[in-house]
Design a protein around this motif. Structure first.
Motif, PDB file in Angstrom:
ATOM      1  N   VAL A   1       0.818  -1.215   0.000  1.00  0.00           N
ATOM      2  CA  VAL A   1       0.000   0.000   0.000  1.00  0.00           C
ATOM      3  C   VAL A   1       0.850   1.264   0.000  1.00  0.00           C
ATOM      4  CG1 VAL A   1      -1.941  -1.167   1.110  1.00  0.00           C
ATOM      5  CG2 VAL A   1      -0.274   0.054   2.525  1.00  0.00           C
ATOM      6  N   THR A   2       2.049   1.197   0.560  1.00  0.00           N
ATOM      7  CA  THR A   2       2.893   2.392   0.577  1.00  0.00           C
ATOM      8  C   THR A   2       3.574   2.644  -0.763  1.00  0.00           C
ATOM      9  OG1 THR A   2       4.727   1.094   1.522  1.00  0.00           O
ATOM     10  CG2 THR A   2       3.332   2.303   3.057  1.00  0.00           C
ATOM     11  N   THR A   3       3.525   1.664  -1.665  1.00  0.00           N
ATOM     12  CA  THR A   3       4.116   1.862  -2.996  1.00  0.00           C
ATOM     13  C   THR A   3       3.059   2.046  -4.084  1.00  0.00           C
ATOM     14  OG1 THR A   3       4.265  -0.549  -3.257  1.00  0.00           O
ATOM     15  CG2 THR A   3       6.227   0.587  -2.458  1.00  0.00           C
ATOM     16  N   LEU A   4       1.779   2.022  -3.706  1.00  0.00           N
ATOM     17  CA  LEU A   4       0.722   2.213  -4.695  1.00  0.00           C
ATOM     18  C   LEU A   4       0.797   3.624  -5.289  1.00  0.00           C
ATOM     19  CD1 LEU A   4      -2.449   0.553  -3.106  1.00  0.00           C
ATOM     20  CD2 LEU A   4      -1.246  -0.172  -5.165  1.00  0.00           C
ATOM     21  N   LYS A   5       0.611   3.695  -6.598  1.00  0.00           N
ATOM     22  CA  LYS A   5       0.603   4.986  -7.288  1.00  0.00           C
ATOM     23  C   LYS A   5      -0.575   5.021  -8.262  1.00  0.00           C
ATOM     24  CE  LYS A   5       5.601   5.764  -7.138  1.00  0.00           C
ATOM     25  NZ  LYS A   5       6.835   5.962  -7.957  1.00  0.00           N
ATOM     26  N   PRO A   6      -1.180   6.180  -8.440  1.00  0.00           N
ATOM     27  CA  PRO A   6      -2.277   6.277  -9.418  1.00  0.00           C
ATOM     28  C   PRO A   6      -1.742   6.151 -10.837  1.00  0.00           C
ATOM     29  CG  PRO A   6      -1.746   8.438  -8.504  1.00  0.00           C
ATOM     30  CD  PRO A   6      -0.934   7.454  -7.731  1.00  0.00           C
TER      31      PRO A   6
ATOM     32  N   VAL B 129      -5.458   7.287  -3.417  1.00  0.00           N
ATOM     33  CA  VAL B 129      -5.176   8.625  -2.922  1.00  0.00           C
ATOM     34  C   VAL B 129      -4.094   8.500  -1.856  1.00  0.00           C
ATOM     35  CG1 VAL B 129      -6.091  10.642  -1.713  1.00  0.00           C
ATOM     36  CG2 VAL B 129      -7.495   9.430  -3.394  1.00  0.00           C
ATOM     37  N   VAL B 130      -2.981   9.172  -2.065  1.00  0.00           N
ATOM     38  CA  VAL B 130      -1.844   9.087  -1.151  1.00  0.00           C
ATOM     39  C   VAL B 130      -1.802  10.360  -0.331  1.00  0.00           C
ATOM     40  CG1 VAL B 130       0.648   8.770  -0.967  1.00  0.00           C
ATOM     41  CG2 VAL B 130      -0.607   7.652  -2.825  1.00  0.00           C
TER      42      VAL B 130
END
Length: 236
Positions: free
Chosen positions: A55-60, A181-182
């Motif tokens: 989850v900390t590396t997820l990008k849109p 959404v980060v």
């Protein structure tokens, strides 16, 4: 005169057999149970580390395009991002799912600083969902009512795995595209040293495990939707 000496006490012999014997059934159960517990704990910890890294590396996606956009409520930043995607033409229509019945469309429009015509033509407000399960059901109904097949899903990065899991569980025909959404850069910061972030990740990981287990055993937790009577009472 002869002296009588007491014979030394012999050590107490443990029974070779029985419940408490060294190789008895109770000790065997405890030994193997301990091994299983340690292994299970290691799996849970390893799973959490993998979840946190994911989850900390997820990008849109760089150029998101779909038939429509859905956003799961839980923070204004999510709705802002979803409305911005609608403005940019990433989807034809937007559903804001899980809105509290006391919140009006005009309040959301003012909060997102959006023009009236955008909301009037292209934004739907969903008031029925109570939780992520309800979001999935509300969104699925909306998708099929309008005939969409490719949909952008907007929610926080840590909430994305469970959201997609619930959506795909109720709607396998639709292609869901994650738009996380980060809120902050968790990849380059020591998130594990931040109690608030760690608490959020742990709570979401636990909920994700429960959602996964529900899928394995077929355990139902209801549809997560307000009834029509409850909804009408909340609006009054």
């Amino acid at each position: 005169m002869s002296r009588i000496t007491a014979s030394p006490k012999m050590p107490r012999q443990r029974p070779a057999h029985g419940l408490f014997a060294r190789r008895g059934p109770l000790r065997r159960v405890l030994r193997y149970g301990g091994i299983v517990a340690i292994f299970a704990c290691a799996l849970v910890v390893a799973g959490f580390l993998r979840f946190a890294d994911h989850v900390t590396t997820l990008k849109p996606p760089a150029d998101p395009r779909a038939d429509a956009i859905v956003v799961l409520t839980g923070g204004y930043q999510r709705i802002d991002q979803a409305v911005d995607l609608l403005r940019r033409g990433s989807g034809k229509r937007l559903l804001i799912s899980g809105v509290h019945p006391a919140t009006t469309p005009s309040q959301i429009r003012r909060m997102t600083q959006s023009p009236n015509d955008l909301f009037d033509c292209c934004v739907d407000i969903g008031y029925q969902a109570l939780d992520t399960i309800g979001n999935a059901n509300e969104i699925s109904r909306w998708i099929h009512d309008r005939g969409y097949s490719r949909v952008l899903v907007v929610t926080n990065n840590y909430h994305m795995p469970r959201s997609l899991m619930e959506l795909q569980r109720v709607d396998r025909a639709t292609e869901f595209i994650a738009y996380p959404v980060v809120n902050s850069d968790l990849k380059t910061t020591n998130w594990f040293a931040n109690p608030s972030v760690l608490r959020t990740l742990l709570a979401e990981y636990g909920k994700t495990l429960v959602a996964f287990a529900r899928g394995l055993v077929g355990w139902s937790m209801g549809d997560g939707l307000r009834s029509s009577a409850t909804l009408a009472k909340s609006v009054q």
